[in-house]
Design a protein around this motif. Sequence first.
Motif, PDB file in Angstrom:
ATOM      1  N   VAL A   1       0.812  -1.216   0.000  1.00  0.00           N
ATOM      2  CA  VAL A   1       0.000   0.000   0.000  1.00  0.00           C
ATOM      3  C   VAL A   1       0.851   1.274   0.000  1.00  0.00           C
ATOM      4  CG1 VAL A   1      -0.224   0.270   2.510  1.00  0.00           C
ATOM      5  CG2 VAL A   1      -2.136   0.946   1.013  1.00  0.00           C
ATOM      6  N   THR A   2       2.135   1.167   0.347  1.00  0.00           N
ATOM      7  CA  THR A   2       3.031   2.334   0.311  1.00  0.00           C
ATOM      8  C   THR A   2       3.902   2.324  -0.947  1.00  0.00           C
ATOM      9  OG1 THR A   2       4.698   1.146   1.615  1.00  0.00           O
ATOM     10  CG2 THR A   2       3.107   2.475   2.828  1.00  0.00           C
ATOM     11  N   GLY A   3       3.509   1.521  -1.940  1.00  0.00           N
ATOM     12  CA  GLY A   3       4.323   1.371  -3.152  1.00  0.00           C
ATOM     13  C   GLY A   3       4.421   2.611  -4.016  1.00  0.00           C
ATOM     14  N   LEU A   4       3.493   3.563  -3.831  1.00  0.00           N
ATOM     15  CA  LEU A   4       3.537   4.809  -4.619  1.00  0.00           C
ATOM     16  C   LEU A   4       4.202   5.927  -3.806  1.00  0.00           C
ATOM     17  CD1 LEU A   4      -0.043   4.671  -6.206  1.00  0.00           C
ATOM     18  CD2 LEU A   4       2.109   3.893  -7.174  1.00  0.00           C
ATOM     19  N   TRP A   5       5.269   5.576  -3.108  1.00  0.00           N
ATOM     20  CA  TRP A   5       5.914   6.530  -2.202  1.00  0.00           C
ATOM     21  C   TRP A   5       6.563   7.701  -2.937  1.00  0.00           C
ATOM     22  CZ3 TRP A   5      11.179   6.981  -2.923  1.00  0.00           C
ATOM     23  CH2 TRP A   5      11.822   5.926  -3.576  1.00  0.00           C
TER      24      TRP A   5
ATOM     25  N   VAL B   1      -4.587   8.393  -4.369  1.00  0.00           N
ATOM     26  CA  VAL B   1      -3.615   9.385  -4.841  1.00  0.00           C
ATOM     27  C   VAL B   1      -4.188  10.806  -4.824  1.00  0.00           C
ATOM     28  CG1 VAL B   1      -2.361  10.195  -6.868  1.00  0.00           C
ATOM     29  CG2 VAL B   1      -2.204   7.809  -6.211  1.00  0.00           C
ATOM     30  N   HIS B   2      -5.420  10.968  -5.251  1.00  0.00           N
ATOM     31  CA  HIS B   2      -6.028  12.304  -5.321  1.00  0.00           C
ATOM     32  C   HIS B   2      -7.066  12.533  -4.222  1.00  0.00           C
ATOM     33  CE1 HIS B   2      -3.958  12.917  -9.079  1.00  0.00           C
ATOM     34  NE2 HIS B   2      -4.516  11.854  -9.612  1.00  0.00           N
ATOM     35  N   TRP B   3      -7.044  11.655  -3.208  1.00  0.00           N
ATOM     36  CA  TRP B   3      -8.028  11.811  -2.131  1.00  0.00           C
ATOM     37  C   TRP B   3      -7.437  11.257  -0.840  1.00  0.00           C
ATOM     38  CZ3 TRP B   3     -10.886   8.286   0.945  1.00  0.00           C
ATOM     39  CH2 TRP B   3     -11.936   8.858   1.664  1.00  0.00           C
ATOM     40  N   HIS B   4      -6.959  12.162   0.017  1.00  0.00           N
ATOM     41  CA  HIS B   4      -6.384  11.784   1.307  1.00  0.00           C
ATOM     42  C   HIS B   4      -5.322  10.693   1.147  1.00  0.00           C
ATOM     43  CE1 HIS B   4      -9.199  14.290   3.464  1.00  0.00           C
ATOM     44  NE2 HIS B   4     -10.225  13.685   2.879  1.00  0.00           N
ATOM     45  N   PHE B   5      -4.279  11.030   0.404  1.00  0.00           N
ATOM     46  CA  PHE B   5      -3.222  10.061   0.106  1.00  0.00           C
ATOM     47  C   PHE B   5      -2.541   9.550   1.381  1.00  0.00           C
ATOM     48  CE2 PHE B   5       0.640   9.285  -2.900  1.00  0.00           C
ATOM     49  CZ  PHE B   5       0.301   7.943  -2.977  1.00  0.00           C
ATOM     50  N   GLU B   6      -2.558  10.394   2.439  1.00  0.00           N
ATOM     51  CA  GLU B   6      -1.915   9.989   3.686  1.00  0.00           C
ATOM     52  C   GLU B   6      -2.583   8.758   4.318  1.00  0.00           C
ATOM     53  OE1 GLU B   6      -5.109  12.970   4.613  1.00  0.00           O
ATOM     54  OE2 GLU B   6      -3.451  12.827   3.184  1.00  0.00           O
ATOM     55  N   LEU B   7      -3.815   8.463   3.886  1.00  0.00           N
ATOM     56  CA  LEU B   7      -4.507   7.285   4.419  1.00  0.00           C
ATOM     57  C   LEU B   7      -3.786   5.984   4.061  1.00  0.00           C
ATOM     58  CD1 LEU B   7      -8.290   8.140   3.851  1.00  0.00           C
ATOM     59  CD2 LEU B   7      -7.041   8.071   6.012  1.00  0.00           C
ATOM     60  N   THR B   8      -2.971   6.005   3.010  1.00  0.00           N
ATOM     61  CA  THR B   8      -2.223   4.792   2.656  1.00  0.00           C
ATOM     62  C   THR B   8      -1.271   4.399   3.796  1.00  0.00           C
ATOM     63  OG1 THR B   8      -0.549   6.120   1.491  1.00  0.00           O
ATOM     64  CG2 THR B   8      -2.338   5.189   0.171  1.00  0.00           C
TER      65      THR B   8
ATOM     66  N   ALA C   1      -1.085   1.253   6.242  1.00  0.00           N
ATOM     67  CA  ALA C   1       0.181   0.548   6.469  1.00  0.00           C
ATOM     68  C   ALA C   1       0.388   0.260   7.957  1.00  0.00           C
ATOM     69  CB  ALA C   1       1.342   1.375   5.925  1.00  0.00           C
ATOM     70  N   VAL C   2       0.020   1.218   8.803  1.00  0.00           N
ATOM     71  CA  VAL C   2       0.135   1.010  10.253  1.00  0.00           C
ATOM     72  C   VAL C   2      -0.788  -0.123  10.706  1.00  0.00           C
ATOM     73  CG1 VAL C   2      -0.283   2.047  12.520  1.00  0.00           C
ATOM     74  CG2 VAL C   2       0.871   3.373  10.746  1.00  0.00           C
ATOM     75  N   LEU C   3      -2.043  -0.102  10.236  1.00  0.00           N
ATOM     76  CA  LEU C   3      -3.014  -1.137  10.608  1.00  0.00           C
ATOM     77  C   LEU C   3      -2.554  -2.518  10.127  1.00  0.00           C
ATOM     78  CD1 LEU C   3      -6.362   0.725   9.800  1.00  0.00           C
ATOM     79  CD2 LEU C   3      -5.367   0.272  12.054  1.00  0.00           C
ATOM     80  N   VAL C   4      -2.087  -2.575   8.882  1.00  0.00           N
ATOM     81  CA  VAL C   4      -1.602  -3.845   8.332  1.00  0.00           C
ATOM     82  C   VAL C   4      -0.376  -4.323   9.105  1.00  0.00           C
ATOM     83  CG1 VAL C   4      -0.534  -4.904   6.296  1.00  0.00           C
ATOM     84  CG2 VAL C   4      -2.553  -3.478   6.017  1.00  0.00           C
ATOM     85  N   GLY C   5       0.464  -3.373   9.546  1.00  0.00           N
ATOM     86  CA  GLY C   5       1.624  -3.716  10.358  1.00  0.00           C
ATOM     87  C   GLY C   5       1.228  -4.405  11.661  1.00  0.00           C
ATOM     88  N   PHE C   6       0.141  -3.929  12.273  1.00  0.00           N
ATOM     89  CA  PHE C   6      -0.351  -4.558  13.501  1.00  0.00           C
ATOM     90  C   PHE C   6      -0.889  -5.959  13.228  1.00  0.00           C
ATOM     91  CE2 PHE C   6      -0.453  -0.232  15.400  1.00  0.00           C
ATOM     92  CZ  PHE C   6       0.237  -0.534  16.570  1.00  0.00           C
ATOM     93  N   PHE C   7      -1.536  -6.135  12.065  1.00  0.00           N
ATOM     94  CA  PHE C   7      -2.010  -7.475  11.696  1.00  0.00           C
ATOM     95  C   PHE C   7      -0.827  -8.435  11.538  1.00  0.00           C
ATOM     96  CE2 PHE C   7      -5.967  -5.369   9.886  1.00  0.00           C
ATOM     97  CZ  PHE C   7      -6.783  -5.832  10.911  1.00  0.00           C
ATOM     98  N   ALA C   8       0.261  -7.940  10.923  1.00  0.00           N
ATOM     99  CA  ALA C   8       1.471  -8.762  10.780  1.00  0.00           C
ATOM    100  C   ALA C   8       2.038  -9.102  12.156  1.00  0.00           C
ATOM    101  CB  ALA C   8       2.513  -8.020   9.942  1.00  0.00           C
ATOM    102  N   LEU C   9       1.998  -8.121  13.060  1.00  0.00           N
ATOM    103  CA  LEU C   9       2.494  -8.327  14.423  1.00  0.00           C
ATOM    104  C   LEU C   9       1.683  -9.408  15.142  1.00  0.00           C
ATOM    105  CD1 LEU C   9       4.712  -7.092  16.178  1.00  0.00           C
ATOM    106  CD2 LEU C   9       3.020  -5.451  17.026  1.00  0.00           C
ATOM    107  N   ILE C  10       0.375  -9.366  14.973  1.00  0.00           N
ATOM    108  CA  ILE C  10      -0.496 -10.384  15.577  1.00  0.00           C
ATOM    109  C   ILE C  10      -0.178 -11.771  15.014  1.00  0.00           C
ATOM    110  CG2 ILE C  10      -2.899 -11.180  15.753  1.00  0.00           C
ATOM    111  CD1 ILE C  10      -3.701  -8.173  15.779  1.00  0.00           C
TER     112      ILE C  10
END
Length: 395
Positions: free
Chosen positions: A23-27, A156-163, A167-176
């Motif tokens: 999800v952060t691939g368009l950095w 990309v054109h709508w609240h791009f920071e949500l990606t 990423a944070v939420l998915v990181g927690f899933f990986a942690l679990i």
Amino acid sequence: MKIKYHKNIKYSYYYSFFSFFGVTGLWVIYLQQAGLTLFEVGLCESIFHIGSFLFEVPSGLLADRFSYKTVLVAGRLMSILSAVIMLLAQSFWLFAFSFILSAFSYNLQSGTIDAMMYDSLIESKQTSDFPKIISKTEIIFEVADTIGVVIAGFFVHWHFELTYVIAVLVGFFALISVLFLKEPLKNAQVQTDTVKEAELTISELIRSSWHILRKEKFLRNLMIYQAMIDLICTSYYYYYQSVMKNNDFSGVMISGIMVISSVIAVLAISVTPRITNYFSQLSILRFLIVPILGLIPLIFFRNGIIMFLLFMVLKALSAVVGPLFSNYYNELIESKQRATLLSVASVIFSAFMIVLFPVIGWAIDWFGFSITFGIIGIGLCVIGIINSIFKSNIN
């Protein structure tokens, strides 16, 4: 009660999906929207490779000295912190620090999850299934990366920071997922020997590699050739994001481009083994330069269709370069030197990225995308001609 380690494989699949979720691939677009120039974007990628190189061996020692779970948890925490900083950063230096943490998180998981899966198969004597499990993991990686990038395209054109929130939420899933893993029992002597071997690698890597590469000129040139191809493919892939941004591609269009490129890459990988049945590997490797020379028309034609087609071609090329060179290296290199020299090939690529990736970004800032990559194509053509003339004069 006997621990059922085979469940580790299932939870390792979950971990792989969440940790490689792209999800952060368009950095590149994200950093541009944050106000960074392409030169600064390139520096961030250079910093990632510097960090990755410096942390590569230490992270391997950590995996040997501590439990697999400890290292994987640390890696995911670093990844989450990196995403949080990307969300809050307002300056180049904070973004750069985020890339350092990202490099550390990448290295902490690199090889660790594979080793844990392998050790989990030892007790049940199912290690023969490991190649099949690794193949599944690679498929999961490709699927997770593609799904993540597609989702990012819509933001990309709508609240791009949500990606990065995702990423944070998915990181927690990986942690679990890591918390559900059961630590395999490791033989103490094997662990001690592994640590000693890693320490030996640290002390002698540069000297041993330099001696072999100085002696084996063909092998050295082959590694430089691979690094050059990987550099161009990677640079085009990431900096093409600036083309999409500057031309106001819609989120749907960006997601569609990423999906098509991933499908083409998978098709290229599937066709490659058939091609190797008809041509020698060396002939195929020499041919890899031909698609890159397709960059030359860019200097004369600033055409969006040509840029798009080259994006697809170079994406497919980047997908097959790794397996092709890996197979050829395995034929050329003795077993006792293989691990060290494959690491050297990776380091050469990192060195190219550290130095040249930001230079390409700077050139795009000043001269534009088409002219920069067109000049790269012409430069490679000139080098090839000079090299051919030089060889003929010697012969």
